[in-house]
Design an enzyme around this catalytic site. Structure first.
Site, short mmCIF file in Angstrom:
data_model
loop_
_atom_site.label_atom_id
_atom_site.label_comp_id
_atom_site.label_asym_id
_atom_site.label_seq_id
_atom_site.Cartn_x
_atom_site.Cartn_y
_atom_site.Cartn_z
CD GLU A 100 -4.73 -7.67 2.02
OE1 GLU A 100 -5.63 -7.28 2.37
OE2 GLU A 100 -3.50 -7.70 2.15
CD GLU B 70 -2.77 -1.38 2.52
OE1 GLU B 70 -2.71 -0.39 3.46
OE2 GLU B 70 -3.13 -2.39 2.81
O1 G3I Z 1 -4.56 -8.81 19.13
C1 G3I Z 1 -5.05 -7.54 19.75
C2 G3I Z 1 -5.61 -7.83 20.96
O2 G3I Z 1 -5.01 -8.32 21.95
C3 G3I Z 1 -6.53 -6.46 21.60
O3 G3I Z 1 -7.28 -6.79 22.72
C4 G3I Z 1 -7.10 -6.00 20.38
C5 G3I Z 1 -7.67 -4.41 21.03
O4 G3I Z 1 -7.90 -3.55 19.87
O5 G3I Z 1 -6.35 -5.61 19.15
C6 G3I Z 1 -5.94 -6.88 18.68
O6 G3I Z 1 -5.13 -6.52 17.61
C7 G3I Z 1 -5.71 -6.20 16.52
C8 G3I Z 1 -5.56 -7.27 15.40
O7 G3I Z 1 -6.26 -6.90 14.16
C9 G3I Z 1 -5.77 -8.58 15.64
O8 G3I Z 1 -7.18 -8.78 15.99
C10 G3I Z 1 -5.51 -4.74 16.09
O9 G3I Z 1 -5.97 -3.73 16.98
C11 G3I Z 1 -6.07 -4.65 14.77
O10 G3I Z 1 -5.70 -3.10 14.16
C12 G3I Z 1 -5.79 -5.73 13.45
O11 G3I Z 1 -6.30 -5.32 12.33
C13 G3I Z 1 -5.89 -5.83 11.27
C14 G3I Z 1 -5.59 -4.61 10.19
O12 G3I Z 1 -4.86 -5.38 9.12
C15 G3I Z 1 -4.32 -3.84 10.83
O13 G3I Z 1 -3.40 -4.43 11.06
C16 G3I Z 1 -6.96 -6.72 10.72
O14 G3I Z 1 -7.22 -7.80 11.44
C17 G3I Z 1 -6.39 -7.18 9.25
O15 G3I Z 1 -7.63 -7.97 8.87
C18 G3I Z 1 -6.13 -6.07 8.34
O16 G3I Z 1 -5.35 -6.85 7.39
C19 G3I Z 1 -5.13 -5.67 6.32
C20 G3I Z 1 -3.84 -6.26 5.70
O17 G3I Z 1 -2.83 -6.49 6.53
C21 G3I Z 1 -3.27 -5.06 4.49
N1 G3I Z 1 -4.32 -5.01 3.49
C22 G3I Z 1 -5.40 -4.34 4.25
C23 G3I Z 1 -6.14 -5.11 5.16
C24 G3I Z 1 -7.31 -4.75 5.91
O18 G3I Z 1 -6.99 -3.81 6.48
#
Ligand code: G3I
Length: 370
Positions: A261, A156
């Site tokens: 994705e 990105e």
């Molecule tokens: O694991 C912690 C948990 O311990 C905590 O209690 C909770 C509180 O918010 O957060 C949890 O982590 C979250 C993680 O996902 C696991 O669920 C993060 O906050 C959250 O920001 C993270 O979101 C991910 C996002 O990328 C940002 O990294 C999404 O699951 C994931 O599907 C998304 O995937 C991205 C790709 O990597 C890149 N392309 C876009 C796509 C969608 O945004």
């Protein structure tokens, strides 16, 4: 008597054919087309979510870690690496003979702040950032050399209008951070496939810049094997035609396309499409209309949309390396909380009860004619 044996033989062969068909899976159906994969979350990687793991083993031939291989998780502090989850993920993939993908080495999001600042909190020099990028990429890619088959090296970095995202990587290093990242990855594992990955990847401005980016890498003798088209799409946007145009344009510059994705959201969107995790919108009841399930007409529209995309993928199967769903069951999807937190979406191929949706059989059927 002879007729009896012939009849018995025929009955047995028809029933075993049906049994075979009923055992049919996405993995089997697509095995000679392209890898069919899924993102894995931590509960699946550590084995806690057994039901999803069973689905993954039966249905998919490729896996990618949804989160645990992002730099904020692998190197939360400079020099302090955490590989337990990533090791488990790669181990699962090897044990189940999967095509394993590493996501993602360089991304403006989920990157620890220490990457860019010195002890006084000021931006580090370009030399220091290069060193930090090189150390991260070399340490991670070397650890999984020969095991992770492909890397989303940069994620990105380009905006819809074709300009470079003004990330910290860009601010300190300019456009050079991209070829540097690919070069470091190639040096660490010369045999791994290397990809550039992005969302809204059909916008003409983005297509143009990404193609130029790939040509520049190739002209420098740096490896790039594929473009990751994330495919976080809705029921109407993008059109199949504009998606196809982008796909063909990318492959004409000599790389394969990875659909990296994929999910199809059935919910109303506050805008066209985005996957930029920082773009969020406040909750509004009207934007969460299907809490109790999809109405039949919306379900039909959603199924047609998946079939339209898979017909496109099968039409261009020679250009496609893999199609990866961004998750296994609906309740696990990031789309329940993005762009609006607390909604109920139905974007994936398995439902909240871990049941296979009828769409899977329809996608399998498509492979019988393409
Ligand atoms: O694991 C912690 C948990 O311990 C905590 O209690 C909770 C509180 O918010 O957060 C949890 O982590 C979250 C993680 O996902 C696991 O669920 C993060 O906050 C959250 O920001 C993270 O979101 C991910 C996002 O990328 C940002 O990294 C999404 O699951 C994931 O599907 C998304 O995937 C991205 C790709 O990597 C890149 N392309 C876009 C796509 C969608 O945004």
């Amino acid at each position: 008597m002879k007729r009896f044996y012939i009849l018995t033989f025929l009955t047995l062969s028809i029933s075993s054919f049906n049994a075979q068909k009923s055992d049919n899976s996405l993995k089997q159906a697509f095995q000679n087309k392209f890898y069919i994969g899924t993102a894995m979350n931590l509960e699946q990687i550590n084995g806690k979510d057994k039901k999803s793991v069973d689905i993954i083993k039966k249905q998919f031939s490729s896996i990618v870690a949804e989160n645990c291989m992002k730099s904020m998780y692998l190197q939360p502090q400079e020099g302090k690496f955490f590989f337990d989850d990533a090791d488990q993920f790669v181990g699962f993939g090897e044990k189940n003979n999967m095509f394993i993908i590493g996501h993602t080495l360089i991304w403006h999001s989920q990157v620890p702040n220490w990457f860019f600042i010195d002890k006084d909190g000021k931006n580090v020099s370009s030399e220091v950032l290069k060193q930090r990028m090189k150390n991260h990429i070399t340490t991670v890619v070397s650890r999984y050399k020969g095991r992770v088959k492909g890397w989303d090296v940069v994620n990105e970095a380009i905006m819809e209008d074709g300009s470079y995202r003004k990330s910290k990587f860009y601010e300190i290093l300019g456009e050079e951070f991209i070829p540097l990242a690919f070069r470091y990855a190639q040096e660490a594992d010369p045999n791994a496939e290397l990809y550039y990955n992005d969302y809204n990847e059909w916008h003409p401005g983005k297509v143009k810049t990404v193609i130029q980016l790939m040509k520049d890498l190739k002209s420098k003798g740096i490896r790039i094997d594929g473009i990751g088209m994330q495919a976080h799409v809705g029921l109407d946007t993008p059109s199949i035609d504009e998606y196809e145009k982008a796909m063909v344009a990318y492959t004409e510059s000599g790389v394969k396309v990875n659909i990296t994705e994929l999910e199809i959201s059935a919910l109303p969107s506050p805008w066209g499409t985005s996957a930029n995790v920082s773009d969020k919108v406040a909750y509004d009841e009207k934007m969460n209309p299907y809490k109790k399930g999809l109405p039949k007409d919306v379900q039909a529209q959603w199924e047609n949309r998946y079939q339209d995309f898979f017909k496109l993928f099968l039409k261009h199967q020679d250009k496609i390396r893999r199609v990866t769903l961004w998750g296994v069951t609906d309740n696990q999807s990031w789309k329940n909380d993005f762009p609006i937190k607390g909604r109920t979406d139905y974007p994936l191929l398995f439902d909240r009860q871990f049941k296979v949706k009828p769409i899977v059989e329809k996608l399998i059927k498509l492979t019988e004619t393409k």
